[in-house]
Design a protein around this motif. Structure first.
Motif, PDB file in Angstrom:
ATOM      1  N   TYR A 168      -5.160  -8.804 -10.674  1.00 35.43           N
ATOM      2  CA  TYR A 168      -5.218  -7.758 -11.705  1.00 35.43           C
ATOM      3  C   TYR A 168      -5.315  -6.388 -11.021  1.00 35.43           C
ATOM      4  CZ  TYR A 168      -6.745  -4.859 -15.572  1.00 35.43           C
ATOM      5  OH  TYR A 168      -6.838  -3.851 -16.501  1.00 35.43           O
ATOM      6  N   GLY A 169      -4.526  -5.436 -11.478  1.00 36.73           N
ATOM      7  CA  GLY A 169      -4.583  -4.085 -10.939  1.00 36.73           C
ATOM      8  C   GLY A 169      -3.528  -3.769  -9.910  1.00 36.73           C
ATOM      9  N   GLY A 170      -2.710  -4.765  -9.518  1.00 34.77           N
ATOM     10  CA  GLY A 170      -1.632  -4.451  -8.590  1.00 34.77           C
ATOM     11  C   GLY A 170      -1.462  -5.436  -7.456  1.00 34.77           C
ATOM     12  N   VAL A 171      -0.659  -5.009  -6.493  1.00 31.16           N
ATOM     13  CA  VAL A 171      -0.359  -5.798  -5.297  1.00 31.16           C
ATOM     14  C   VAL A 171      -0.860  -5.034  -4.086  1.00 31.16           C
ATOM     15  CG1 VAL A 171       1.489  -6.761  -3.874  1.00 31.16           C
ATOM     16  CG2 VAL A 171       1.659  -6.869  -6.367  1.00 31.16           C
ATOM     17  N   LYS A 231      -3.687  -1.900   3.639  1.00 32.01           N
ATOM     18  CA  LYS A 231      -2.844  -0.826   4.150  1.00 32.01           C
ATOM     19  C   LYS A 231      -2.194  -0.070   3.001  1.00 32.01           C
ATOM     20  CE  LYS A 231       1.219   0.042   7.039  1.00 32.01           C
ATOM     21  NZ  LYS A 231       2.317  -0.570   7.830  1.00 32.01           N
ATOM     22  N   LYS A 232      -1.782  -0.776   1.960  1.00 27.03           N
ATOM     23  CA  LYS A 232      -1.169  -0.175   0.790  1.00 27.03           C
ATOM     24  C   LYS A 232      -1.675  -0.880  -0.454  1.00 27.03           C
ATOM     25  CE  LYS A 232       3.272   1.386   2.731  1.00 27.03           C
ATOM     26  NZ  LYS A 232       4.760   1.288   2.607  1.00 27.03           N
ATOM     27  N   HIS A 233      -1.720  -0.131  -1.556  1.00 28.43           N
ATOM     28  CA  HIS A 233      -2.086  -0.707  -2.844  1.00 28.43           C
ATOM     29  C   HIS A 233      -1.053  -0.240  -3.864  1.00 28.43           C
ATOM     30  CE1 HIS A 233      -5.305  -1.366  -6.218  1.00 28.43           C
ATOM     31  NE2 HIS A 233      -4.302  -2.207  -6.280  1.00 28.43           N
ATOM     32  N   PHE A 234      -0.225  -1.175  -4.312  1.00 22.26           N
ATOM     33  CA  PHE A 234       0.766  -0.873  -5.342  1.00 22.26           C
ATOM     34  C   PHE A 234       0.081  -1.093  -6.691  1.00 22.26           C
ATOM     35  CE2 PHE A 234       2.973  -2.702  -1.633  1.00 22.26           C
ATOM     36  CZ  PHE A 234       3.733  -1.603  -1.257  1.00 22.26           C
ATOM     37  N   GLN A 235      -0.415  -0.031  -7.260  1.00 27.18           N
ATOM     38  CA  GLN A 235      -1.290  -0.143  -8.424  1.00 27.18           C
ATOM     39  C   GLN A 235      -0.506  -0.355  -9.720  1.00 27.18           C
ATOM     40  OE1 GLN A 235      -3.906   3.253  -8.495  1.00 27.18           O
ATOM     41  NE2 GLN A 235      -5.045   2.600  -6.690  1.00 27.18           N
ATOM     42  N   TRP A 236      -1.137  -1.137 -10.611  1.00 29.09           N
ATOM     43  CA  TRP A 236      -0.591  -1.357 -11.931  1.00 29.09           C
ATOM     44  C   TRP A 236      -1.707  -1.862 -12.842  1.00 29.09           C
ATOM     45  CZ3 TRP A 236       3.685   0.177 -14.150  1.00 29.09           C
ATOM     46  CH2 TRP A 236       4.065  -0.358 -15.385  1.00 29.09           C
ATOM     47  N   LYS A 237      -1.809  -1.308 -14.032  1.00 24.42           N
ATOM     48  CA  LYS A 237      -2.856  -1.731 -14.960  1.00 24.42           C
ATOM     49  C   LYS A 237      -2.387  -2.953 -15.730  1.00 24.42           C
ATOM     50  CE  LYS A 237      -4.966   2.816 -15.610  1.00 24.42           C
ATOM     51  NZ  LYS A 237      -5.340   3.873 -16.594  1.00 24.42           N
ATOM     52  N   GLY A 238      -2.618  -4.098 -15.133  1.00 24.00           N
ATOM     53  CA  GLY A 238      -2.208  -5.343 -15.756  1.00 24.00           C
ATOM     54  C   GLY A 238      -2.456  -6.510 -14.835  1.00 24.00           C
ATOM     55  N   SER A 239      -2.218  -7.716 -15.353  1.00 21.97           N
ATOM     56  CA  SER A 239      -2.428  -8.944 -14.583  1.00 21.97           C
ATOM     57  C   SER A 239      -1.094  -9.559 -14.193  1.00 21.97           C
ATOM     58  CB  SER A 239      -3.225  -9.951 -15.418  1.00 21.97           C
ATOM     59  OG  SER A 239      -4.511  -9.473 -15.701  1.00 21.97           O
ATOM     60  N   PHE A 240      -1.096 -10.205 -13.045  1.00 17.11           N
ATOM     61  CA  PHE A 240       0.109 -10.837 -12.525  1.00 17.11           C
ATOM     62  C   PHE A 240      -0.064 -12.349 -12.432  1.00 17.11           C
ATOM     63  CE2 PHE A 240       0.154  -6.523 -10.655  1.00 17.11           C
ATOM     64  CZ  PHE A 240       1.339  -6.077 -11.227  1.00 17.11           C
TER      65      PHE A 240
END
Length: 343
Positions: A166-169, A180-189
């Motif tokens: 939840y919240g990204g990759v 190192k990186k956070h590909f953010q998204w407000k949702g669940s995968f």
């Protein structure tokens, strides 16, 4: 979304053998040399089957509460498994002996993945991802996840690992504890898949949509309009096509040239019940899908259908192409494993 034109089917598939088990097949995985097919069941046991004959090479006890995931090391020496007992286990493929028992850290171990170099094993259980050396030593714990980790994907260098929750990759380096990186998204995968060329990370969402990030630029493109949650993702070997599955449809996106933006996808509609698994051929533009309707369908991309077969009367659950692409293993809800040769 546009459909594909149907082609007349032609004979490419021949049944070779069938092994009858007693429980739902949860995972199938070929050894790197294509000699052995590993099949795990929801009841726990794992069968190592000879690719040519279907003979049982080893029967592993697996995970008593159920086996969920399988992955071979790149040299074919070790088979890793994850299960509902909260453990990751490593098996000696030659002897069938259990070589290591690794504590996942929380609940079920739903994902296991060997690094491309074969020197590290990643396991995911709950909010924890652990990295293990191939001698069983724990070398890293990534606990900074907002929810249960729903996907793992190694990059080709074997030194970076992507995780979804939840919240990204997040993209991790094996020599650091912070992402190192956070590909953010407000949702669940529900699913995660990395293109073979390491350029794109695709994640299937709970809200019936698909997100794909460019690994270098972090720019993303979203696709919506699916008939259900996206739990199935797979890239073809060239990284040109991404196949995604939701309900009874497989949707195919073209990432060549300008990419999928403003480009209609192909919709592959033939199944009459939910698609359970989909996989691209390792060398050709052919996509295989299996469903709860008992159907196996081979799609010639992008022209249309090559061949469709009703190979079992009960629902199908998993499929796996051999590394050479000349054999296709299929598992069922009743515990059957079938092998088909593809000439």
């Amino acid at each position: 979304m546009s459909g594909l034109n149907e082609k007349a089917p032609f004979e490419l598939i021949e049944p070779q053998w069938r092994v009858v088990g007693d429980d739902y097949i949860t995972a199938l995985a070929w050894s790197p040399d294509g000699s052995t097919l590993a099949a795990a069941s929801v009841g726990g046991p794992i069968l190592l089957l000879a690719g040519e004959t279907g003979g049982v090479v080893h029967e592993l006890p697996g995970h008593g509460l159920g086996t969920l995931a399988l992955d071979w090391s790149c040299d074919g020496r070790w088979l890793a498994s994850g299960g509902q007992d909260g453990k990751a286990r490593v098996w000696d493929a030659g002897t069938g002996a259990e070589a290591m028992v690794l504590d996942g850290g929380s609940g079920w171990v739903e994902h296991v993945a060997w690094s491309p170099r074969g020197d590290l094993l990643a396991s995911a259980a709950g909010k924890f991802v652990k990295l293990w050396k191939n001698d069983g030593e724990l070398c890293r714990v990534y606990g900074d996840h907002a929810s249960t980790v729903t996907g793992l994907a190694w990059l080709r260098d074997g030194r970076r690992l992507a995780t979804a929750c939840y919240g990204g990759v997040k993209l991790w380096r094996i020599d650091a504890v912070q992402a190192k990186k956070h590909f953010q998204w407000k949702g669940s995968f529900l699913s995660l898949s990395l293109s073979p060329n390491d350029e794109h990370l695709a994640a299937g969402c709970q809200d019936d949509s698909l997100l794909v990030w460019n690994v270098k630029t972090a720019k993303n493109v979203g696709m919506s309009g699916y008939p259900g949650k996206i739990s199935l993702l797979n890239w073809d070997a060239s990284s040109r096509y991404l196949a995604s599955g939701a309900d009874r449809e497989a949707v195919l996106w073209n990432f060549s040239g300008p990419g999928p933006a403003n480009r209609e996808p192909f919709v592959l509609s033939r199944h009459i019940d939910r698609i359970a698994d989909l996989r691209f051929h390792p060398k050709r533009d052919v996509l295989a899908t299996v469903g709860q309707d008992g159907m196996l369908i081979l799609w010639n991309i992008p022209e249309g259908i090559m061949k469709d077969l009703c190979i079992l009367k009960n629902p199908l659950t998993r499929l796996a192409w051999s590394p050479q692409g000349n054999m296709l293993g299929v598992g069922s809800a009743e515990g059957e494993v079938c092998l088909l040769s593809v000439r």
